[in-house]
Design a protein around this motif. Structure first.
Motif, PDB file in Angstrom:
ATOM      1  N   SER A 170      -7.421  15.164 -13.708  1.00 15.11           N
ATOM      2  CA  SER A 170      -7.579  15.640 -15.080  1.00 15.11           C
ATOM      3  C   SER A 170      -8.339  14.586 -15.877  1.00 15.11           C
ATOM      4  CB  SER A 170      -6.221  15.899 -15.729  1.00 15.11           C
ATOM      5  OG  SER A 170      -5.629  14.687 -16.149  1.00 15.11           O
ATOM      6  N   ASN A 171      -8.845  14.976 -17.030  1.00 17.60           N
ATOM      7  CA  ASN A 171      -9.552  13.995 -17.849  1.00 17.60           C
ATOM      8  C   ASN A 171      -8.582  13.004 -18.500  1.00 17.60           C
ATOM      9  OD1 ASN A 171      -8.581  16.038 -19.471  1.00 17.60           O
ATOM     10  ND2 ASN A 171     -10.274  15.956 -20.904  1.00 17.60           N
ATOM     11  N   TYR A 172      -7.295  13.156 -18.271  1.00 15.78           N
ATOM     12  CA  TYR A 172      -6.297  12.215 -18.779  1.00 15.78           C
ATOM     13  C   TYR A 172      -5.711  11.338 -17.678  1.00 15.78           C
ATOM     14  CZ  TYR A 172      -6.504  14.944 -23.035  1.00 15.78           C
ATOM     15  OH  TYR A 172      -6.937  15.568 -24.167  1.00 15.78           O
ATOM     16  N   ALA A 173      -6.260  11.397 -16.476  1.00 13.90           N
ATOM     17  CA  ALA A 173      -5.708  10.643 -15.344  1.00 13.90           C
ATOM     18  C   ALA A 173      -5.643   9.143 -15.626  1.00 13.90           C
ATOM     19  CB  ALA A 173      -6.524  10.907 -14.088  1.00 13.90           C
ATOM     20  N   PHE A 174      -6.635   8.619 -16.345  1.00 10.87           N
ATOM     21  CA  PHE A 174      -6.679   7.182 -16.651  1.00 10.87           C
ATOM     22  C   PHE A 174      -6.728   6.953 -18.162  1.00 10.87           C
ATOM     23  CE2 PHE A 174      -8.738   7.715 -12.481  1.00 10.87           C
ATOM     24  CZ  PHE A 174      -7.807   7.046 -11.709  1.00 10.87           C
TER      25      PHE A 174
ATOM     26  N   GLN B 259       0.841  -1.184   0.000  1.00 10.64           N
ATOM     27  CA  GLN B 259       0.000   0.000   0.000  1.00 10.64           C
ATOM     28  C   GLN B 259       0.877   1.235   0.000  1.00 10.64           C
ATOM     29  OE1 GLN B 259      -2.646  -0.246   3.321  1.00 10.64           O
ATOM     30  NE2 GLN B 259      -3.656  -2.054   2.549  1.00 10.64           N
ATOM     31  N   LEU B 260       0.446   2.205  -0.739  1.00 15.66           N
ATOM     32  CA  LEU B 260       1.190   3.439  -0.910  1.00 15.66           C
ATOM     33  C   LEU B 260       0.477   4.571  -0.181  1.00 15.66           C
ATOM     34  CD1 LEU B 260       3.479   4.940  -2.471  1.00 15.66           C
ATOM     35  CD2 LEU B 260       1.847   5.219  -4.334  1.00 15.66           C
ATOM     36  N   ASP B 261       1.191   5.277   0.681  1.00 17.57           N
ATOM     37  CA  ASP B 261       0.620   6.405   1.403  1.00 17.57           C
ATOM     38  C   ASP B 261       1.006   7.691   0.676  1.00 17.57           C
ATOM     39  OD1 ASP B 261      -0.194   8.399   3.131  1.00 17.57           O
ATOM     40  OD2 ASP B 261       0.709   7.500   4.913  1.00 17.57           O
ATOM     41  N   THR B 262       0.029   8.350   0.088  1.00 14.22           N
ATOM     42  CA  THR B 262       0.284   9.587  -0.662  1.00 14.22           C
ATOM     43  C   THR B 262      -0.238  10.804   0.096  1.00 14.22           C
ATOM     44  OG1 THR B 262      -1.786   9.387  -1.877  1.00 14.22           O
ATOM     45  CG2 THR B 262       0.177   8.392  -2.876  1.00 14.22           C
ATOM     46  N   SER B 263      -0.436  10.680   1.395  1.00 14.04           N
ATOM     47  CA  SER B 263      -1.055  11.750   2.172  1.00 14.04           C
ATOM     48  C   SER B 263      -0.249  13.044   2.162  1.00 14.04           C
ATOM     49  CB  SER B 263      -1.301  11.309   3.610  1.00 14.04           C
ATOM     50  OG  SER B 263      -0.088  10.956   4.239  1.00 14.04           O
ATOM     51  N   ARG B 264       1.036  12.981   1.896  1.00 13.39           N
ATOM     52  CA  ARG B 264       1.858  14.201   1.865  1.00 13.39           C
ATOM     53  C   ARG B 264       2.237  14.613   0.442  1.00 13.39           C
ATOM     54  NH1 ARG B 264       5.826  14.206   7.026  1.00 13.39           N
ATOM     55  NH2 ARG B 264       4.300  13.488   8.533  1.00 13.39           N
ATOM     56  N   ALA B 265       1.766  13.871  -0.526  1.00  7.63           N
ATOM     57  CA  ALA B 265       2.103  14.192  -1.918  1.00  7.63           C
ATOM     58  C   ALA B 265       1.418  15.479  -2.347  1.00  7.63           C
ATOM     59  CB  ALA B 265       1.680  13.061  -2.830  1.00  7.63           C
ATOM     60  N   THR B 266       2.127  16.324  -3.060  1.00  5.51           N
ATOM     61  CA  THR B 266       1.535  17.545  -3.593  1.00  5.51           C
ATOM     62  C   THR B 266       1.445  17.493  -5.110  1.00  5.51           C
ATOM     63  OG1 THR B 266       3.693  18.617  -3.628  1.00  5.51           O
ATOM     64  CG2 THR B 266       2.317  18.968  -1.671  1.00  5.51           C
ATOM     65  N   ASN B 267       2.154  16.584  -5.713  1.00  4.42           N
ATOM     66  CA  ASN B 267       2.107  16.452  -7.161  1.00  4.42           C
ATOM     67  C   ASN B 267       2.130  14.967  -7.512  1.00  4.42           C
ATOM     68  OD1 ASN B 267       2.696  16.240  -9.924  1.00  4.42           O
ATOM     69  ND2 ASN B 267       3.776  18.182  -9.919  1.00  4.42           N
ATOM     70  N   MET B 268       1.040  14.505  -8.093  1.00  7.10           N
ATOM     71  CA  MET B 268       0.965  13.092  -8.474  1.00  7.10           C
ATOM     72  C   MET B 268       0.873  12.952  -9.992  1.00  7.10           C
ATOM     73  SD  MET B 268      -1.409  11.734  -5.336  1.00  7.10           S
ATOM     74  CE  MET B 268      -1.578  10.102  -5.970  1.00  7.10           C
ATOM     75  N   ASP B 269       1.286  13.993 -10.705  1.00  6.65           N
ATOM     76  CA  ASP B 269       1.332  13.927 -12.167  1.00  6.65           C
ATOM     77  C   ASP B 269       2.190  12.742 -12.591  1.00  6.65           C
ATOM     78  OD1 ASP B 269      -0.105  16.245 -12.367  1.00  6.65           O
ATOM     79  OD2 ASP B 269       1.557  17.497 -13.036  1.00  6.65           O
ATOM     80  N   THR B 270       1.691  11.983 -13.509  1.00  7.03           N
ATOM     81  CA  THR B 270       2.419  10.870 -14.130  1.00  7.03           C
ATOM     82  C   THR B 270       3.018   9.878 -13.127  1.00  7.03           C
ATOM     83  OG1 THR B 270       4.556  12.032 -14.349  1.00  7.03           O
ATOM     84  CG2 THR B 270       2.988  12.300 -16.149  1.00  7.03           C
ATOM     85  N   MET B 271       2.457   9.794 -11.927  1.00  6.73           N
ATOM     86  CA  MET B 271       3.003   8.907 -10.901  1.00  6.73           C
ATOM     87  C   MET B 271       3.140   7.465 -11.396  1.00  6.73           C
ATOM     88  SD  MET B 271       1.771   8.289  -7.002  1.00  6.73           S
ATOM     89  CE  MET B 271       2.744   9.540  -6.193  1.00  6.73           C
ATOM     90  N   PHE B 272       2.136   6.989 -12.109  1.00  9.72           N
ATOM     91  CA  PHE B 272       2.168   5.614 -12.626  1.00  9.72           C
ATOM     92  C   PHE B 272       2.137   5.596 -14.151  1.00  9.72           C
ATOM     93  CE2 PHE B 272       0.312   5.335  -8.387  1.00  9.72           C
ATOM     94  CZ  PHE B 272       1.150   4.402  -7.816  1.00  9.72           C
ATOM     95  N   TYR B 273       2.445   6.703 -14.761  1.00 11.87           N
ATOM     96  CA  TYR B 273       2.402   6.835 -16.217  1.00 11.87           C
ATOM     97  C   TYR B 273       3.216   5.741 -16.911  1.00 11.87           C
ATOM     98  CZ  TYR B 273       3.441   8.701 -20.832  1.00 11.87           C
ATOM     99  OH  TYR B 273       3.591   8.847 -22.182  1.00 11.87           O
ATOM    100  N   ASN B 274       2.598   5.117 -17.892  1.00 13.08           N
ATOM    101  CA  ASN B 274       3.251   4.157 -18.768  1.00 13.08           C
ATOM    102  C   ASN B 274       3.676   2.858 -18.068  1.00 13.08           C
ATOM    103  OD1 ASN B 274       3.870   3.602 -21.437  1.00 13.08           O
ATOM    104  ND2 ASN B 274       5.990   4.270 -21.237  1.00 13.08           N
ATOM    105  N   CYS B 275       3.019   2.524 -16.964  1.00 14.71           N
ATOM    106  CA  CYS B 275       3.275   1.241 -16.285  1.00 14.71           C
ATOM    107  C   CYS B 275       2.368   0.211 -16.952  1.00 14.71           C
ATOM    108  CB  CYS B 275       2.988   1.362 -14.791  1.00 14.71           C
ATOM    109  SG  CYS B 275       4.131   2.453 -13.925  1.00 14.71           S
ATOM    110  N   LYS B 276       2.752  -0.214 -18.113  1.00 14.94           N
ATOM    111  CA  LYS B 276       1.898  -1.024 -18.986  1.00 14.94           C
ATOM    112  C   LYS B 276       1.404  -2.326 -18.374  1.00 14.94           C
ATOM    113  CE  LYS B 276       3.607   0.738 -23.321  1.00 14.94           C
ATOM    114  NZ  LYS B 276       4.828   1.487 -23.270  1.00 14.94           N
ATOM    115  N   ASN B 277       2.190  -2.953 -17.520  1.00 17.95           N
ATOM    116  CA  ASN B 277       1.809  -4.248 -16.954  1.00 17.95           C
ATOM    117  C   ASN B 277       1.287  -4.165 -15.523  1.00 17.95           C
ATOM    118  OD1 ASN B 277       2.441  -5.817 -19.288  1.00 17.95           O
ATOM    119  ND2 ASN B 277       4.589  -5.425 -18.841  1.00 17.95           N
TER     120      ASN B 277
END
Length: 120
Positions: free
Chosen positions: A61-65, A1-19
């Motif tokens: 954003s509308n590109y999140a997924f 499990q990932l805790d993102t409670s302090r994240a301020t920018n999650m842009d492209t966090m998992f971008y291009n993780c194809k599998n």
């Protein structure tokens, strides 16, 4: 499990993780000033997003997924040959209705389900 409670920018966090098939987030406490563009775009195999705690409804954003074929039911010969819309977004039970109508989340309203239905 990932805790993102302090994240301020999650842009492209998992971008291009194809599998990548599952993203399990312990705490998603994103404010309106935070950025969630292309969060999991091009995660072709993603079928499960689990958000265990959420204080506010994060703005995405509308590109999140974008190109999450199992979230949109898009046919892809390698990653979703039947074009199944079999992905699920599990969120805290008290946030389901709000997310289903929230900007850009509403696109995924039919796959947003209560966390209490998650079988692990």
């Amino acid at each position: 499990q990932l805790d993102t409670s302090r994240a301020t920018n999650m842009d492209t966090m998992f971008y291009n993780c194809k599998n990548l098939k599952t993203i399990d987030i312990t705490e998603m406490n994103i404010t309106s000033s935070s950025s969630v563009s292309y969060f999991a775009s091009d995660c072709y195999s993603l079928t499960k997003l689990i958000i265990r705690n959420m204080t506010t409804i994060p703005t995405i954003s509308n590109y999140a997924f974008y190109n999450c074929y199992h979230f949109t039911g898009t046919t892809n010969a390698t990653y979703n040959p039947q074009g199944l819309k079999d992905g699920r977004i599990y969120v805290p039970d008290d946030k389901v209705d709000a997310l289903k109508t929230a900007t850009n989340w509403s696109t995924y309203a039919d796959i947003i389900v209560p966390l209490s239905t998650l079988v692990e």
